[in-house]
Design a protein around this motif. Structure first.
Motif, PDB file in Angstrom:
ATOM      1  N   ALA A 120       0.839  -1.208   0.000  1.00 58.18           N
ATOM      2  CA  ALA A 120       0.000   0.000   0.000  1.00 58.18           C
ATOM      3  C   ALA A 120       0.870   1.252   0.000  1.00 58.18           C
ATOM      4  CB  ALA A 120      -0.942   0.002   1.204  1.00 58.18           C
ATOM      5  N   GLU A 167      10.049   3.026   7.034  1.00 57.82           N
ATOM      6  CA  GLU A 167       9.722   1.616   7.238  1.00 57.82           C
ATOM      7  C   GLU A 167      10.428   1.094   8.491  1.00 57.82           C
ATOM      8  OE1 GLU A 167       7.779  -0.970   6.173  1.00 57.82           O
ATOM      9  OE2 GLU A 167       8.943  -2.208   7.558  1.00 57.82           O
ATOM     10  N   ARG A 192       3.700  -7.696   4.390  1.00 55.27           N
ATOM     11  CA  ARG A 192       3.092  -9.027   4.382  1.00 55.27           C
ATOM     12  C   ARG A 192       3.249  -9.744   3.044  1.00 55.27           C
ATOM     13  NH1 ARG A 192      -2.491  -7.299   6.899  1.00 55.27           N
ATOM     14  NH2 ARG A 192      -1.621  -5.197   6.604  1.00 55.27           N
ATOM     15  N   ASN A 252      -0.106 -15.345  -0.763  1.00 51.38           N
ATOM     16  CA  ASN A 252       0.127 -16.546  -1.535  1.00 51.38           C
ATOM     17  C   ASN A 252      -0.330 -16.436  -2.987  1.00 51.38           C
ATOM     18  OD1 ASN A 252       0.945 -19.242  -0.198  1.00 51.38           O
ATOM     19  ND2 ASN A 252      -0.413 -19.832  -1.874  1.00 51.38           N
ATOM     20  N   TRP A 253      -1.577 -16.029  -3.145  1.00 48.96           N
ATOM     21  CA  TRP A 253      -2.191 -16.032  -4.473  1.00 48.96           C
ATOM     22  C   TRP A 253      -2.521 -14.619  -4.946  1.00 48.96           C
ATOM     23  CZ3 TRP A 253      -4.250 -19.433  -0.648  1.00 48.96           C
ATOM     24  CH2 TRP A 253      -4.010 -20.799  -0.879  1.00 48.96           C
ATOM     25  N   TYR A 299     -17.418  -8.296   1.462  1.00 45.03           N
ATOM     26  CA  TYR A 299     -16.212  -8.722   0.747  1.00 45.03           C
ATOM     27  C   TYR A 299     -16.597  -9.214  -0.644  1.00 45.03           C
ATOM     28  CZ  TYR A 299     -12.019 -11.299  -0.513  1.00 45.03           C
ATOM     29  OH  TYR A 299     -10.903 -11.754  -1.179  1.00 45.03           O
ATOM     30  N   VAL A 319       8.133   4.454  13.218  1.00 47.46           N
ATOM     31  CA  VAL A 319       7.495   5.697  13.655  1.00 47.46           C
ATOM     32  C   VAL A 319       6.804   5.430  14.982  1.00 47.46           C
ATOM     33  CG1 VAL A 319       5.606   7.293  13.171  1.00 47.46           C
ATOM     34  CG2 VAL A 319       7.190   6.628  11.349  1.00 47.46           C
ATOM     35  N   TYR A 361      -1.510  -3.697  14.191  1.00 42.99           N
ATOM     36  CA  TYR A 361      -0.591  -2.751  14.830  1.00 42.99           C
ATOM     37  C   TYR A 361      -1.365  -1.556  15.383  1.00 42.99           C
ATOM     38  CZ  TYR A 361       3.403   0.338  15.555  1.00 42.99           C
ATOM     39  OH  TYR A 361       4.331   1.178  16.118  1.00 42.99           O
ATOM     40  N   GLU A 407      -4.471  -2.552   3.408  1.00 44.19           N
ATOM     41  CA  GLU A 407      -5.424  -3.649   3.237  1.00 44.19           C
ATOM     42  C   GLU A 407      -6.767  -3.436   3.958  1.00 44.19           C
ATOM     43  OE1 GLU A 407      -6.954  -6.332   5.793  1.00 44.19           O
ATOM     44  OE2 GLU A 407      -4.879  -6.115   6.401  1.00 44.19           O
ATOM     45  N   THR A 434      -6.642  -8.383   1.172  1.00 47.21           N
ATOM     46  CA  THR A 434      -5.928  -8.859  -0.018  1.00 47.21           C
ATOM     47  C   THR A 434      -4.848  -7.867  -0.469  1.00 47.21           C
ATOM     48  OG1 THR A 434      -7.378  -7.760  -1.606  1.00 47.21           O
ATOM     49  CG2 THR A 434      -8.066  -9.942  -0.840  1.00 47.21           C
ATOM     50  N   VAL A 435      -3.977  -8.368  -1.347  1.00 43.78           N
ATOM     51  CA  VAL A 435      -2.933  -7.508  -1.912  1.00 43.78           C
ATOM     52  C   VAL A 435      -3.553  -6.500  -2.887  1.00 43.78           C
ATOM     53  CG1 VAL A 435      -0.836  -7.468  -3.324  1.00 43.78           C
ATOM     54  CG2 VAL A 435      -1.131  -9.256  -1.598  1.00 43.78           C
TER      55      VAL A 435
HETATM   56  C1  6YU Z   1      -3.705 -11.830  -1.177  1.00 40.29           C
HETATM   57  C2  6YU Z   1      -3.184 -14.060  -0.596  1.00 40.29           C
HETATM   58  N1  6YU Z   1      -2.765 -14.591   1.798  1.00 40.29           N
HETATM   59  C3  6YU Z   1      -1.510 -15.025   3.827  1.00 40.29           C
HETATM   60  C4  6YU Z   1      -0.873 -14.589   4.966  1.00 40.29           C
HETATM   61  C5  6YU Z   1      -0.844 -13.202   5.251  1.00 40.29           C
HETATM   62  C6  6YU Z   1      -1.484 -12.313   4.406  1.00 40.29           C
HETATM   63  N2  6YU Z   1      -2.752 -11.890   2.337  1.00 40.29           N
HETATM   64  P1  6YU Z   1       1.733  -4.482   5.105  1.00 40.29           P
HETATM   65  O1  6YU Z   1       1.601  -5.121   6.418  1.00 40.29           O
HETATM   66  O2  6YU Z   1       2.241  -5.306   3.996  1.00 40.29           O
HETATM   67  O3  6YU Z   1       2.664  -3.194   5.196  1.00 40.29           O
HETATM   68  C7  6YU Z   1       2.708  -2.381   6.346  1.00 40.29           C
HETATM   69  C8  6YU Z   1       4.136  -1.967   6.602  1.00 40.29           C
HETATM   70  O4  6YU Z   1       4.157  -1.065   7.723  1.00 40.29           O
HETATM   71  C9  6YU Z   1       5.056  -3.126   6.979  1.00 40.29           C
HETATM   72  O5  6YU Z   1       6.168  -3.164   6.135  1.00 40.29           O
HETATM   73  C10 6YU Z   1       5.449  -2.837   8.441  1.00 40.29           C
HETATM   74  O6  6YU Z   1       6.752  -3.256   8.752  1.00 40.29           O
HETATM   75  C11 6YU Z   1       5.327  -1.326   8.486  1.00 40.29           C
HETATM   76  N3  6YU Z   1       5.137  -0.756   9.831  1.00 40.29           N
HETATM   77  C12 6YU Z   1       4.340  -1.198  10.818  1.00 40.29           C
HETATM   78  N4  6YU Z   1       4.413  -0.384  11.897  1.00 40.29           N
HETATM   79  C13 6YU Z   1       5.274   0.613  11.560  1.00 40.29           C
HETATM   80  C14 6YU Z   1       5.758   1.765  12.232  1.00 40.29           C
HETATM   81  N5  6YU Z   1       5.387   2.069  13.488  1.00 40.29           N
HETATM   82  N6  6YU Z   1       6.639   2.582  11.590  1.00 40.29           N
HETATM   83  C15 6YU Z   1       7.035   2.300  10.323  1.00 40.29           C
HETATM   84  N7  6YU Z   1       6.611   1.212   9.645  1.00 40.29           N
HETATM   85  C16 6YU Z   1       5.732   0.379  10.251  1.00 40.29           C
HETATM   86  N8  6YU Z   1      -3.502 -11.424   0.119  1.00 40.29           N
HETATM   87  O7  6YU Z   1      -4.078 -11.046  -2.029  1.00 40.29           O
HETATM   88  N9  6YU Z   1      -3.550 -13.156  -1.494  1.00 40.29           N
HETATM   89  O8  6YU Z   1      -3.056 -15.255  -0.925  1.00 40.29           O
HETATM   90  C17 6YU Z   1      -3.012 -13.665   0.762  1.00 40.29           C
HETATM   91  C18 6YU Z   1      -2.124 -14.125   2.971  1.00 40.29           C
HETATM   92  C19 6YU Z   1      -0.218 -15.572   5.856  1.00 40.29           C
HETATM   93  C20 6YU Z   1      -0.139 -12.677   6.448  1.00 40.29           C
HETATM   94  C21 6YU Z   1      -2.136 -12.766   3.234  1.00 40.29           C
HETATM   95  C22 6YU Z   1      -3.109 -12.313   1.081  1.00 40.29           C
HETATM   96  C23 6YU Z   1      -2.956 -10.492   2.709  1.00 40.29           C
HETATM   97  C24 6YU Z   1      -1.902  -9.552   2.099  1.00 40.29           C
HETATM   98  O9  6YU Z   1      -0.630 -10.018   2.400  1.00 40.29           O
HETATM   99  C25 6YU Z   1      -2.096  -8.166   2.685  1.00 40.29           C
HETATM  100  O10 6YU Z   1      -3.430  -7.752   2.520  1.00 40.29           O
HETATM  101  C26 6YU Z   1      -1.206  -7.093   2.056  1.00 40.29           C
HETATM  102  O11 6YU Z   1       0.087  -7.547   1.773  1.00 40.29           O
HETATM  103  C27 6YU Z   1      -1.171  -5.903   3.004  1.00 40.29           C
HETATM  104  O12 6YU Z   1      -0.403  -4.841   2.492  1.00 40.29           O
HETATM  105  P2  6YU Z   1      -0.327  -3.477   3.318  1.00 40.29           P
HETATM  106  O13 6YU Z   1       0.608  -2.576   2.604  1.00 40.29           O
HETATM  107  O14 6YU Z   1      -1.684  -3.000   3.619  1.00 40.29           O
HETATM  108  O15 6YU Z   1       0.284  -3.881   4.745  1.00 40.29           O
HETATM  109  C28 6YU Z   1     -16.091 -14.383   2.023  1.00 40.29           C
HETATM  110  C29 6YU Z   1     -15.057 -13.703   2.599  1.00 40.29           C
HETATM  111  C30 6YU Z   1     -13.867 -13.584   2.805  1.00 40.29           C
HETATM  112  C31 6YU Z   1     -12.920 -12.650   3.406  1.00 40.29           C
HETATM  113  N10 6YU Z   1     -11.585 -12.738   2.950  1.00 40.29           N
HETATM  114  C32 6YU Z   1     -11.234 -13.645   1.942  1.00 40.29           C
HETATM  115  C33 6YU Z   1      -9.989 -13.268   1.219  1.00 40.29           C
HETATM  116  C34 6YU Z   1      -8.935 -14.185   1.476  1.00 40.29           C
HETATM  117  C35 6YU Z   1      -7.771 -13.504   2.129  1.00 40.29           C
HETATM  118  N11 6YU Z   1      -6.706 -14.351   1.927  1.00 40.29           N
HETATM  119  C36 6YU Z   1      -5.557 -14.318   2.239  1.00 40.29           C
HETATM  120  C37 6YU Z   1      -4.913 -15.448   2.051  1.00 40.29           C
HETATM  121  C38 6YU Z   1      -3.682 -15.636   1.952  1.00 40.29           C
HETATM  122  C39 6YU Z   1      -3.477 -17.045   2.036  1.00 40.29           C
END
Ligand code: 6YU
Length: 497
Positions: A15, A35, A43, A59-60, A203, A239, A276, A458, A467-468
């Protein structure tokens, strides 16, 4: 003008990266990302077990189709297998469900007959679909998806399966318990009893058969990062606090880092995970978050889903098998939680997906476990987890000599910068909570400087949370919010000719 506006992005997950990409392209000259860790991607995290590439996090690509920005980026960067690029693949709509070849093993050490349990699978799928469609109806007798499923399953068993022999009926209920555990992993929740029934349909899924990144999901973040100016990200820079203001006089936001450094910005985009935020909101914002936003942070769900990769010298499953389910024969009460986490956490592991193709991955399985049981698993040593997995597989297959070569597991709950896996709509949640979470500070109607703090990540997407692709879209959304803000105010800054 926008060129001079100072924008600080907190978090270098997808994001944060997406927001930076869009702002830089639009001509913002003072964008930086802070970061907490030493890497980008958050993630999205690719690891290795031996020489095999595995995903510790995402993963996907869920629903790879033209509307999915992750699919489009991955295709543009050449990161996908030819199979995933076929139009047929993009058109397949499975509604988020897994169209895989399953095998069922039971705790008495036998493989289950697919015909015996097919009615249980069909019923569960019907009820899940019903849960997704429930949203629009009025009056809510079911507080959670778990309550609804349990009541419907028990009623169905009593009415429709009353002539089925006792053992088969009981087994079907045990299969449903297994499917509930799968659903807990999908939703990133401890139990489906915590997931809102009324908001389950919020969703949305996209068409397309889910695909993976053969070279690792991190290829996506690395390609995006390569397009950003060098030095834009500062790593190992957690931060601590965002000082925004409700007073009109102060024009800027002050970001305070853990190491004491203070940075001034016109706008801050917060992309830290909801887990967090739940834990640190009280110290992270000064003044504190407005109450409606705070309550939404608390109400929205953020749970744990972990993977346990297990490698073998040779397979104990059939060549066509894509997923292996473990059915406990003492779980006919339709349960998705274990009675005692310390002694029976392993019962929460619903089974394994088989990594394919074999030429690429060898004999590698991925186990899935959600909830408090998963959080407890994180505290055990690798040897303890290996022992529990070995015992489990030996028991369910009835083969006493199966021995894993090695394992690798994720530990997302104890990751201090994530505090879990991903978000869901908890009991009592509605779309309003997502709106509250994404609303910038100061809130609407305030007279102070607008858009001091923006929220992406997310958990802030109104239908693709967890999701990603959802995360990417929220980064772009907040970048666009700033871009349109400046495009509205820019004309007045120049003399009319
Ligand atoms: C997808 C998939 N998948 C499996 C597993 C996980 C997730 N997802 P980030 O956390 O990436 O970034 C934040 C940053 O902030 C980070 O670098 C921190 O270090 C930093 N930070 C924190 N505090 C801070 C501070 N104080 N100062 C500075 N920095 C700081 N998504 O599309 N396909 O297969 C999976 C899966 C084990 C853990 C997933 C999947 C979720 C994604 O990984 C996730 O959404 C994004 O990477 C997040 O990105 P971001 O930038 O927001 O945060 C009916 C109904 C259903 C409902 N749901 C069904 C959908 C299924 C969801 N499936 C997921 C499944 C898997 C298997």
């Amino acid at each position: 003008g926008h060129r001079d506006a100072k924008v600080v992005i907190i978090g270098c997950g997808i994001a944060g990266i997406a927001a930076a990409q869009k702002l830089v392209k639009a001509g913002f000259h003072h964008v930086r990302i802070l970061e907490a860790t030493g890497r980008s991607g958050g993630r999205i995290k690719t690891g290795r077990i031996g020489d095999k590439i595995v995903e510790i996090g995402a993963n996907w690509i869920h629903g790879p189709c033209e509307e999915n920005p992750v699919f489009c980026l991955a295709r543009q960067y050449g990161l996908l297998d030819p199979e995933a690029l076929k139009p047929e693949n993009q058109a397949l709509d499975v509604g988020g469900h897994l169209p895989w070849v399953p095998r069922f093993f039971s705790s008495s050490g036998r493989e289950l007959n697919a015909e015996d349990i097919l009615p249980a699978q069909k019923l569960f799928l019907e009820l899940i679909n019903e849960s997704s469609d429930f949203q629009s109806q009025r009056g809510e007798p079911w507080p959670s998806v778990g309550d609804f499923l349990r009541a419907q399953v028990q009623q169905h068993a009593a009415e429709k399966w009353k002539d089925v022999d006792e053992a088969t009926r009981s087994l079907r209920l045990c299969v449903i318990s297994n499917m509930l555990k799968v659903e807990c992993c999908v939703n990133g929740t401890h139990t489906m009893d915590e997931v809102s029934m009324g908001a389950f349909g919020v969703y949305k899924t996209l068409p397309g058969l889910d695909c993976t990144f053969p070279g690792g999901y991190e290829g996506l973040t690395q390609n995006l990062m390569a397009e950003l100016p060098a030095g834009l990200v500062t790593y190992n820079k957690p931060v601590r606090c965002v000082n925004w203001t409700s007073a009109k006089s102060a024009e800027t936001v002050m970001v305070e880092c853990d190491d004491g450094q203070k940075l001034v910005a016109d706008h801050v985009i917060v992309t830290v995970p909801l887990g967090y935020l739940k834990k640190h909101h009280s110290t992270m914002f000064h003044p504190p978050l407005p109450l409606h936003k705070l309550h939404s942070v608390q109400r929205l769900g953020f749970g744990t889903n972990n993977k346990i990769f297990v490698e073998f010298d040779s397979p104990w499953w059939d060549a066509d098998c894509e997923v292996i389910f473990f059915v406990w024969e003492d779980e006919d009460a339709v349960v998705d939680q274990v009675p005692d986490v310390q002694s029976s956490w392993i019962k929460k592991l619903f089974g394994f997906t088989v990594l394919k193709p074999t030429e690429r991955y060898g004999h590698l399985l991925c186990g899935w476990i959600s909830g408090h049981e998963s959080e407890y698993m994180e505290t055990l040593s690798e040897q303890q987890v290996t022992d529990a997995i070995t015992q489990l597989i030996r028991r369910f297959t009835g083969n006493p000599i199966i021995t894993p070569r090695r394992i690798l597991r994720s530990q997302w709950f104890h990751d201090p910068w994530t505090c879990g896996s991903y978000s869901n709509l908890g009991k009592g949640c509605s779309e309003q909570d997502l709106d509250n979470l994404m609303e910038p500070l100061p809130p609407k109607g305030s007279k102070s400087q607008p858009l001091q703090v923006l929220f992406a990540g997310e958990a802030t997407h109104h239908c693709y949370f967890s999701t990603v692709h959802g995360a990417v879209l929220t980064g772009w959304r907040e970048a666009d919010r700033l871009i349109s803000h400046y495009s509205l105010i820019t004309p007045s800054e120049f003399p009319k000719s």
